[in-house]
Design a protein around this motif. Structure first.
Motif, PDB file in Angstrom:
ATOM      1  N   ILE A 194       0.840  -1.203   0.000  1.00 38.65           N
ATOM      2  CA  ILE A 194       0.000   0.000   0.000  1.00 38.65           C
ATOM      3  C   ILE A 194       0.873   1.249   0.000  1.00 38.65           C
ATOM      4  CG2 ILE A 194      -1.595   1.397   1.395  1.00 38.65           C
ATOM      5  CD1 ILE A 194      -2.970  -1.193   2.227  1.00 38.65           C
ATOM      6  N   ASN A 195       1.904   1.256   0.837  1.00 39.23           N
ATOM      7  CA  ASN A 195       2.800   2.411   0.901  1.00 39.23           C
ATOM      8  C   ASN A 195       3.500   2.628  -0.448  1.00 39.23           C
ATOM      9  OD1 ASN A 195       4.227   4.438   2.777  1.00 39.23           O
ATOM     10  ND2 ASN A 195       5.932   3.366   1.834  1.00 39.23           N
ATOM     11  N   ALA A 196       3.917   1.543  -1.076  1.00 38.66           N
ATOM     12  CA  ALA A 196       4.574   1.653  -2.380  1.00 38.66           C
ATOM     13  C   ALA A 196       3.617   2.239  -3.416  1.00 38.66           C
ATOM     14  CB  ALA A 196       5.076   0.286  -2.833  1.00 38.66           C
ATOM     15  N   VAL A 251      -8.452   7.713  -2.809  1.00 37.20           N
ATOM     16  CA  VAL A 251      -7.801   6.430  -2.532  1.00 37.20           C
ATOM     17  C   VAL A 251      -8.863   5.434  -2.078  1.00 37.20           C
ATOM     18  CG1 VAL A 251      -6.202   5.215  -1.004  1.00 37.20           C
ATOM     19  CG2 VAL A 251      -5.544   7.412  -1.996  1.00 37.20           C
ATOM     20  N   VAL A 252      -8.922   4.295  -2.778  1.00 37.79           N
ATOM     21  CA  VAL A 252      -9.867   3.229  -2.452  1.00 37.79           C
ATOM     22  C   VAL A 252      -9.076   2.053  -1.879  1.00 37.79           C
ATOM     23  CG1 VAL A 252     -11.634   1.681  -3.356  1.00 37.79           C
ATOM     24  CG2 VAL A 252     -11.335   3.963  -4.370  1.00 37.79           C
ATOM     25  N   PHE A 282       1.248   6.984  -6.491  1.00 40.21           N
ATOM     26  CA  PHE A 282       0.042   7.803  -6.667  1.00 40.21           C
ATOM     27  C   PHE A 282       0.329   9.291  -6.438  1.00 40.21           C
ATOM     28  CE2 PHE A 282      -4.374   9.066  -5.242  1.00 40.21           C
ATOM     29  CZ  PHE A 282      -4.965   8.890  -6.489  1.00 40.21           C
ATOM     30  N   GLU A 283       1.347   9.599  -5.653  1.00 42.28           N
ATOM     31  CA  GLU A 283       1.717  10.994  -5.416  1.00 42.28           C
ATOM     32  C   GLU A 283       2.077  11.703  -6.726  1.00 42.28           C
ATOM     33  OE1 GLU A 283       2.334  12.892  -1.971  1.00 42.28           O
ATOM     34  OE2 GLU A 283       0.523  11.677  -2.199  1.00 42.28           O
ATOM     35  N   CYS A 313      -9.992  13.894 -11.967  1.00 42.78           N
ATOM     36  CA  CYS A 313      -9.627  13.239 -10.703  1.00 42.78           C
ATOM     37  C   CYS A 313      -8.715  12.049 -10.969  1.00 42.78           C
ATOM     38  CB  CYS A 313     -10.875  12.789  -9.940  1.00 42.78           C
ATOM     39  SG  CYS A 313     -11.761  11.430 -10.735  1.00 42.78           S
ATOM     40  N   SER A 314      -8.060  11.600  -9.901  1.00 41.05           N
ATOM     41  CA  SER A 314      -7.260  10.385  -9.923  1.00 41.05           C
ATOM     42  C   SER A 314      -7.756   9.467  -8.829  1.00 41.05           C
ATOM     43  CB  SER A 314      -5.780  10.704  -9.709  1.00 41.05           C
ATOM     44  OG  SER A 314      -5.267  11.467 -10.772  1.00 41.05           O
TER      45      SER A 314
END
Length: 465
Positions: free
Chosen positions: A345-347, A362-363, A352-353, A437-438
């Motif tokens: 998730i962190n990766a 974020v889903v 995503f940044e 949006c992203s």
């Protein structure tokens, strides 16, 4: 694989019902009746919810020439050869071990809590620049998938890259003895499948079982920055004939990262080996620089030069559902829903940044397999979202509600919405495909959250008609 029907039965010490000429050749193996090819051996698998024996007629229509068959299963077919065994899974494994021992191919075995699939893809891409190379397809990395992969290798395959997964004790030891790698790679050790192990230290020991069947004078490659892996290696009885090389960020490693840049076109890096100029990789995430270095070490071991390696890094065939970028109208989706744990998730969030949009959503779905640790693991994921630029958090599932709680109590995320099912979440997210949006989607494989992107994509296509 090419072998006579009778020879396959003899290898398995099995009887057979010879309704066809048993001197005919089996050409290839299939464990899925929908994917049977002409003259395949069909291997029906009896699982918790389905029984492959029920689909033998479909396999015959697809061209199967023979089938393995559990002795206790009724009504074996009468129009193909039937090889009678006590357990079709064990027979599949035995047949793969025999076939492995006939192959001249060099084999690279890859395992790890995170990064093994990407490392497999990167390594295979590099090696294909010089050798006839095959690799594990999809997620065939289990006690069924690995033997199936071995049996799928061509007789003239020169190099194979085999991924090995682990859910329970003894699995890596078993799989690596089937694979017998010339090169073994451990990408990482983390809290994955902790429900089947008492501690992360035990996970590390199990992963290190990959060395048990590395061939004499083979090479063991591992992530050298993790003290747990290094300590486990030092305590393990690794044969002196097996050489060791490491990759990482620290300059104590055999190969380490000197420079790194990334954008949505991929990553660019320089490594400590002065033979290499700048390398570009069509893949996202700083963690992929580590996976790339593991692949480089394997390629150098097999005699590849810097230019061959550089070209291979430009042609990676990526396994799906990992960092896929999907554009739907004005919305961009980072579809990374093959698996989920705090590290992955962190990766994904770091990738995503880089996505620029008016709104960033974020889903996150349930992370499975953490038992009594589940509350803390999910809560801390939500808490740690404070480090990222997120406008809205959408959670899916009961455990993920604790992510929402962690985010509410520790972050400034303005909108946090919880759903029980992916269908409900998808209905909610429909409104965003017309906005700038992203959206990042991440969840455990069990949830199959690719449903969200697929459904939203279908909506776009319907609107265009």
């Amino acid at each position: 694989m090419k072998i006579r029907i009778k020879e396959a039965a003899d290898i398995l010490n099995a009887g057979y019902m010879d309704f066809v000429d048993v001197d005919k050749y089996i050409r290839g193996v299939s464990i899925d009746s929908r994917k049977v090819s002409e003259n395949n051996l069909f291997v029906p698998i009896k699982g918790a919810t389905t029984n492959g024996h029920s689909y033998v007629k479909d396999a015959i229509k697809g061209g199967a020439i023979a089938t393995l068959w559990n002795k206790d299963e009724p009504d074996p077919p009468t129009d193909i050869a039937v090889i009678l065994v006590d357990d079709t899974v064990k027979a599949l494994q035995e047949l793969s071990l025999f076939y492995r021992n006939t192959l001249k191919a060099k084999i690279v075995g890859v395992t790890g809590s995170n990064g093994k699939t990407s490392t497999k893809d990167i390594t295979a891409s590099i090696l294909a620049q010089k050798f006839k190379t095959q690799k594990t397809t999809g997620n065939y990395n289990t006690e069924i998938g690995v033997p199936y992969t071995l049996l799928s290798l061509d007789e003239d395959c020169e190099v194979a890259v085999i991924e090995m997964g682990m859910e329970k004790k003894g699995e890596i030891d078993f799989l690596t003895r089937l694979v017998q790698p010339d090169i073994g790679i451990i990408t990482s050790v983390g809290l994955v499948h902790i429900d089947n192990f008492p501690s992360i230290e035990e996970i590390a020991k199990e992963k290190l079982d990959i060395v048990n069947a590395i061939k004499e004078d083979g090479l063991f490659i591992y992530f050298g920055d993790d003290p747990l892996i290094e300590d486990t290696v030092n305590k393990a009885a690794v044969k002196e004939s097996i050489r060791k090389e490491t990759f990482g960020l620290n300059d104590t490693n055999t190969l380490y990262l000197r420079e790194f840049h990334e954008d949505l076109d991929g990553i660019t890096l320089r490594v400590s080996d002065e033979e290499f100029d700048e390398l570009h990789v069509d893949i996202l995430g700083k963690h992929q620089a580590l996976n790339t270095m593991a692949g480089i070490l394997a390629a150098k071991e097999l005699g590849m030069n810097p230019e061959e390696i550089r070209q291979g890094l430009l042609k990676i065939e990526k396994t799906g559902l990992r960092n896929e970028i999907i554009s739907i109208k004005n919305c961009t989706i980072l579809n990374d829903c093959y698996k989920s744990n705090p590290v992955s998730i962190n990766a994904a969030l770091n990738i995503f940044e880089m996505f620029k949009a008016d709104k960033r959503i974020v889903v996150l779905g349930d992370m499975l397999g953490y038992r009594e640790m589940s509350y803390d693991m999910h809560y801390n994921v939500g808490k740690d979202l404070s480090s990222f630029n997120i406008d809205e958090l959408v959670t899916i599932g009961q455990e993920a509600k604790n992510m929402a709680k962690g985010a509410r109590e520790n972050t400034g995320i303005k909108s946090i919405v919880e759903f029980d099912t992916k269908e409900e979440a998808t209905e909610y997210l429909k409104k965003y495909i017309n906005e700038n949006c992203s959206i990042m989607i991440k969840g455990s494989r069990f949830l199959k959250l690719e449903y969200i992107a697929n459904t939203l994509k279908d909506l776009e296509e319907k609107d265009e008609k």
